[in-house]
Motif scaffolding. Structure first.
Motif, PDB file in Angstrom:
ATOM      1  N   GLU A 274      29.747  29.125  49.542  1.00 46.71           N
ATOM      2  CA  GLU A 274      31.205  29.123  49.368  1.00 46.71           C
ATOM      3  C   GLU A 274      31.609  28.989  47.900  1.00 46.71           C
ATOM      4  N   THR A 275      30.859  29.636  47.003  1.00 50.71           N
ATOM      5  CA  THR A 275      31.158  29.534  45.577  1.00 50.71           C
ATOM      6  C   THR A 275      31.595  30.868  44.968  1.00 50.71           C
ATOM      7  N   ILE A 276      31.696  31.937  45.767  1.00 52.22           N
ATOM      8  CA  ILE A 276      32.022  33.248  45.186  1.00 52.22           C
ATOM      9  C   ILE A 276      33.461  33.651  45.494  1.00 52.22           C
ATOM     10  N   TYR A 277      34.317  32.672  45.770  1.00 53.41           N
ATOM     11  CA  TYR A 277      35.688  32.972  46.192  1.00 53.41           C
ATOM     12  C   TYR A 277      36.587  33.417  45.048  1.00 53.41           C
ATOM     13  N   ARG A 278      36.217  33.100  43.809  1.00 44.36           N
ATOM     14  CA  ARG A 278      37.094  33.400  42.673  1.00 44.36           C
ATOM     15  C   ARG A 278      36.383  34.363  41.727  1.00 44.36           C
ATOM     16  N   THR A 279      36.941  35.557  41.542  1.00 45.22           N
ATOM     17  CA  THR A 279      36.263  36.587  40.752  1.00 45.22           C
ATOM     18  C   THR A 279      36.038  36.145  39.308  1.00 45.22           C
ATOM     19  N   GLU A 280      36.954  35.345  38.761  1.00 42.31           N
ATOM     20  CA  GLU A 280      36.835  34.941  37.367  1.00 42.31           C
ATOM     21  C   GLU A 280      35.578  34.113  37.115  1.00 42.31           C
ATOM     22  N   SER A 281      35.107  33.409  38.131  1.00 42.25           N
ATOM     23  CA  SER A 281      33.956  32.523  37.937  1.00 42.25           C
ATOM     24  C   SER A 281      32.627  33.179  38.298  1.00 42.25           C
ATOM     25  N   LEU A 282      32.658  34.408  38.832  1.00 44.30           N
ATOM     26  CA  LEU A 282      31.419  35.046  39.274  1.00 44.30           C
ATOM     27  C   LEU A 282      30.407  35.270  38.147  1.00 44.30           C
ATOM     28  N   GLY A 318      40.449  37.429  45.899  1.00 43.05           N
ATOM     29  CA  GLY A 318      39.771  38.558  45.278  1.00 43.05           C
ATOM     30  C   GLY A 318      38.269  38.475  45.323  1.00 43.05           C
ATOM     31  N   GLY A 319      37.723  37.287  45.578  1.00 39.16           N
ATOM     32  CA  GLY A 319      36.282  37.135  45.634  1.00 39.16           C
ATOM     33  C   GLY A 319      35.725  37.562  46.979  1.00 39.16           C
ATOM     34  N   GLY A 320      34.416  37.630  47.058  1.00 37.56           N
ATOM     35  CA  GLY A 320      33.756  38.011  48.294  1.00 37.56           C
ATOM     36  C   GLY A 320      32.421  38.666  48.012  1.00 37.56           C
ATOM     37  N   ALA A 321      31.776  39.135  49.086  1.00 35.86           N
ATOM     38  CA  ALA A 321      30.429  39.685  48.965  1.00 35.86           C
ATOM     39  C   ALA A 321      30.382  40.914  48.061  1.00 35.86           C
ATOM     40  N   ALA A 322      31.346  41.825  48.189  1.00 32.76           N
ATOM     41  CA  ALA A 322      31.325  43.053  47.398  1.00 32.76           C
ATOM     42  C   ALA A 322      31.480  42.754  45.914  1.00 32.76           C
TER      43      ALA A 322
END
Length: 357
Positions: A274-282, A318-322
């Protein structure tokens, strides 16, 4: 600020994931600059000494790949809140609590609303998110092929640390080994580590076979879901860590500041959920994961296991697997992402394995 309106205890078929954007003094549009928390190592001994004389907990059910279930203990958030209030008679004074990443007022607020996420202030670690259960279940499914004993393990963004609790439960429920196992837990917020992560580890040990002798000798708490935090319990816990060859370390701060040299180099098992929810932090997340797996140049993909548990899409953020896959691919030297487990009904969730080029 945004909120995930999803409770891990809810029926997944009846639940949905909403993200509501609101403003707050520490929000991304605030004129007040927010400085990311710096990399810091927390002392286990100090954290144990800061605990009250008694803590309360509730069980959470982990569905196992074998078809069975495992009950793991979690400290009750109302109990953590009571600890903060007791330690600080004036809970309205933001300087009263010596917390490096959340002041007293914020800590109390997020204990009341653990689903409220404020980037660079509080990243959701007080709540148990459902994908952490998925990751623990997947670890159970590969336990016959991947022995964690003697390995170096890092859980990134650990929060209530369900995957690491599963690993510790397995070790504490097995005969002691000569292998030395290093388990490191990282969360953005030091207060999360102190209030829930470390208490959950103590509780997992206490309810395991490793603490059977101690349980027979101790003075029982008033309630079956309470644990007396005594000096004898701390001593017995430390003795068990030595007996079972477990080395625990705890790190707080932003992913950008994580110091692999201080933490001892690369790891054999890297976990995050549950850590990929925010695109800026990826990019920061992918960078710390890559470094944790490949800090030694000689390591190849068979020397580590890197697992990410997440929802396929985090609506409204905006985050997610893709997006995560794209970030891994675009990172320097890149990598590949393979789905090793998925749930396709209701809120879609996956466990993904990352191999770095």
């Amino acid at each position: 600020m945004f909120k995930f309106n999803f409770d891990v205890e809810d029926d997944a078929e009846q639940s949905h994931l909403d993200v509501n954007h609101t403003t707050q003094n520490h929000g991304p549009n605030s004129t007040q600059a927010v400085v990311p928390a710096a990399f810091t190592e927390l002392s286990l001994a100090n954290a144990l000494n800061s605990l009250p004389s008694k803590i309360s907990y509730s069980p959470i059910t982990i569905p196992l790949a074998s078809g069975g279930e495992l009950l793991l203990p979690r400290r009750d958030l109302f109990d953590a809140r009571f600890q903060l209030i007791s330690q600080n008679a004036d809970a309205d004074d933001p300087d009263a609590l010596d917390q490096p990443s959340i002041n007293a007022r914020s800590a109390l607020h997020f204990l009341d609303t653990p689903s409220d996420l404020v980037p660079l202030v509080y990243e959701g670690g007080l709540k148990t998110w459902e994908c952490s259960l998925d990751l623990a279940s997947y670890l159970d499914s590969i336990s016959s092929r991947f022995d964690v004993s003697g390995k170096r393990v890092l859980e990134i963004g650990c929060g209530t640390s369900i995957p690491s609790l599963y690993i510790l439960h397995r070790i504490f429920s097995s005969p002691p080994s000569q292998e030395q196992t290093h388990i490191h837990l990282q969360d953005y917020n030091a207060s999360v580590l102190e209030l829930v992560t470390i208490p959950n580890i103590i509780l997992t040990w206490y309810l395991s076979e490793a603490a059977a002798t101690y349980r027979k000798s101790e003075e029982q708490a008033d309630s079956p879901l309470e644990l007396n935090i005594s000096e004898s319990l701390k001593d017995a816990f430390h003795e068990s860590l030595i007996t079972y060859g477990i080395h625990l370390r705890f790190f707080s701060g932003s992913w950008d500041t994580f110091d692999l040299q201080t933490s001892g180099g690369s790891y054999n098992l890297v976990l995050t959920s549950e850590t990929i929810y925010r695109t800026e932090s990826l990019p920061s997340l992918a960078t710390i994961m890559r470094g944790a797996c490949t800090a030694e140049c000689s390591k190849d993909v068979n020397d580590y296991l890197c697992l990410v548990a997440a929802k396929v899409l985090y609506f409204g953020v905006g985050g997610g697997a893709a997006e995560f896959l794209r970030c891994v691919r675009d990172l320097d030297k890149g990598g590949t992402v393979e789905t090793v487990w998925e749930k396709t009904q209701g809120v879609e969730r996956r466990v993904m394995r990352v191999r770095w080029n």
